[in-house]
Design a protein around this motif. Sequence first.
Motif, PDB file in Angstrom:
ATOM      1  N   PHE A   1       0.844  -1.192   0.000  1.00 51.83           N
ATOM      2  CA  PHE A   1       0.000   0.000   0.000  1.00 51.83           C
ATOM      3  C   PHE A   1       0.877   1.239   0.000  1.00 51.83           C
ATOM      4  O   PHE A   1       2.063   1.205   0.348  1.00 51.83           O
ATOM      5  CB  PHE A   1      -0.930   0.005   1.220  1.00 51.83           C
ATOM      6  N   ASP A   2       0.279   2.338  -0.420  1.00 52.13           N
ATOM      7  CA  ASP A   2       0.958   3.638  -0.400  1.00 52.13           C
ATOM      8  C   ASP A   2      -0.041   4.686   0.059  1.00 52.13           C
ATOM      9  O   ASP A   2      -1.152   4.362   0.504  1.00 52.13           O
ATOM     10  CB  ASP A   2       1.548   3.979  -1.774  1.00 52.13           C
ATOM     11  N   GLU A   3       0.325   5.933  -0.063  1.00 47.36           N
ATOM     12  CA  GLU A   3      -0.536   7.013   0.411  1.00 47.36           C
ATOM     13  C   GLU A   3      -1.853   7.069  -0.351  1.00 47.36           C
ATOM     14  O   GLU A   3      -2.906   7.376   0.222  1.00 47.36           O
ATOM     15  CB  GLU A   3       0.195   8.348   0.290  1.00 47.36           C
ATOM     16  N   LYS A   4      -1.819   6.753  -1.659  1.00 45.75           N
ATOM     17  CA  LYS A   4      -3.027   6.839  -2.469  1.00 45.75           C
ATOM     18  C   LYS A   4      -4.027   5.722  -2.143  1.00 45.75           C
ATOM     19  O   LYS A   4      -5.234   5.915  -2.291  1.00 45.75           O
ATOM     20  CB  LYS A   4      -2.667   6.789  -3.953  1.00 45.75           C
ATOM     21  N   THR A   5      -3.511   4.569  -1.732  1.00 46.55           N
ATOM     22  CA  THR A   5      -4.391   3.426  -1.459  1.00 46.55           C
ATOM     23  C   THR A   5      -4.687   3.270   0.030  1.00 46.55           C
ATOM     24  O   THR A   5      -5.174   2.222   0.463  1.00 46.55           O
ATOM     25  CB  THR A   5      -3.761   2.126  -1.994  1.00 46.55           C
ATOM     26  N   THR A   6      -4.392   4.303   0.813  1.00 47.02           N
ATOM     27  CA  THR A   6      -4.652   4.276   2.254  1.00 47.02           C
ATOM     28  C   THR A   6      -5.755   5.272   2.584  1.00 47.02           C
ATOM     29  O   THR A   6      -5.792   6.374   2.023  1.00 47.02           O
ATOM     30  CB  THR A   6      -3.379   4.641   3.040  1.00 47.02           C
ATOM     31  N   VAL A   7      -6.638   4.895   3.475  1.00 46.81           N
ATOM     32  CA  VAL A   7      -7.734   5.765   3.884  1.00 46.81           C
ATOM     33  C   VAL A   7      -7.694   5.934   5.402  1.00 46.81           C
ATOM     34  O   VAL A   7      -7.402   4.993   6.137  1.00 46.81           O
ATOM     35  CB  VAL A   7      -9.099   5.187   3.425  1.00 46.81           C
ATOM     36  N   GLY A   8      -7.959   7.153   5.853  1.00 48.05           N
ATOM     37  CA  GLY A   8      -8.059   7.437   7.270  1.00 48.05           C
ATOM     38  C   GLY A   8      -9.522   7.564   7.681  1.00 48.05           C
ATOM     39  O   GLY A   8     -10.350   8.076   6.918  1.00 48.05           O
TER      40      GLY A   8
END
Length: 403
Positions: A203-210
């Motif tokens: 995963f990276d920043e684009k595929t991570t959700v908060g």
Amino acid sequence: MKKSYRYRIYPNKEQKTLLEQHFGGTRFIYNRSLFIKNLMYSKFKINVTEIDLNNNLKLLKELHPWLKDQNSQSLQQANKNLLTGFKNFFEGNGAYPTRKNKKDQNFSFQVPQNYQINLTTSKIYLPKIGWMKIVLHRDFLDKEFIENELVTKEVNGEIILDQKLNRKFDIFKTLTVSRTSAGRYHVSILIDNHVPEPEPVEFDEKTTVGIDVGLKSFAALSTGEIIDNPRFLNTSLDRLKKLQRDVSRMKKGSRNRKKAVLKLAKHHQLIQNQRNDFQHKLSMKIISESQATCIEDLNVKGMVRNHCLAQSISDVGWSEFIRKLTYKAEWYGKTILQIGRFEASSKLCNVCGYKKDDLTLDIREWECPSCKTLHDRDINASINIKKIALNNLSTAGTAGRAC
């Protein structure tokens, strides 16, 4: 990988009586074994083992002949559950085992072996109880796997899956029978398909959700999406109050009171089912659309001490939602990243990092004095949770992963 599948069963009147006897019998054995274990250790410093407790069952059956009519393996499983409770306590994973009370509505017993499932007529066989209707609303194993890999028997043209015949495959684990306070019976079948857990997905920043959970809105995602809070309990309060008044008016011990209590319990069951359905669908959607999910560690136990917010916090069900997210992430090789509960996720500007210390709960939108950015409180918090989690991951490794 082990998974549990829960199905509803429909016993007849005679089988309901047998089920209630099993509930009471396993509870009786659990309480008696707990008494013996506490007594032997407090008086003689002797640690009673599972073998000792199981050998004591022979004496108990002589003193209480009604125990002979129950599945012996279910009674032995009650002793095993007690020792598991002690083990969890000494490892710091649970409270000290206490007596089980009938008023706690904790009705369940386990069947480790010798149960059968009729795949043709949708019936299940339990030792000492017999065949009863089961609603197999979903498959616990692929039909091709059952036909090609497992041993089945055919009786009068009906295909029956016998746990005893498939013991060597070690697929069918313990079956748990339970009853809710609304009088509904269920069985939960634990299946080990021997499929290894999937490798963690990159995963990276684009595929991570908060995710920032709240009360006004159920959750705010770092993508800008707001999930409304359905407030299932709040919308049913008037109906619950009416049903509770009906219970209070009835004479204690009367049939009408029992009927009123059952109606009240069924409505509580409806609210619970609505909440579970909503959380299952939302958690599955989040896990499917992202490779990693960032959440905040919440002190829910401390929050519910606030009597002004206790009902709303209990209604929203944060802990159960996070639990669903976590085990579904393990199923699909996704990652759960968690930040500390004292991180200032709401008070930080996600653009410039300015910290607004005077931010109170009633302020839902605020403008950053430094960069003049207008923030939605919840969305800003979800973005900060994502940033903090990824930053902690880059500095401390992958210790926060769920799998």
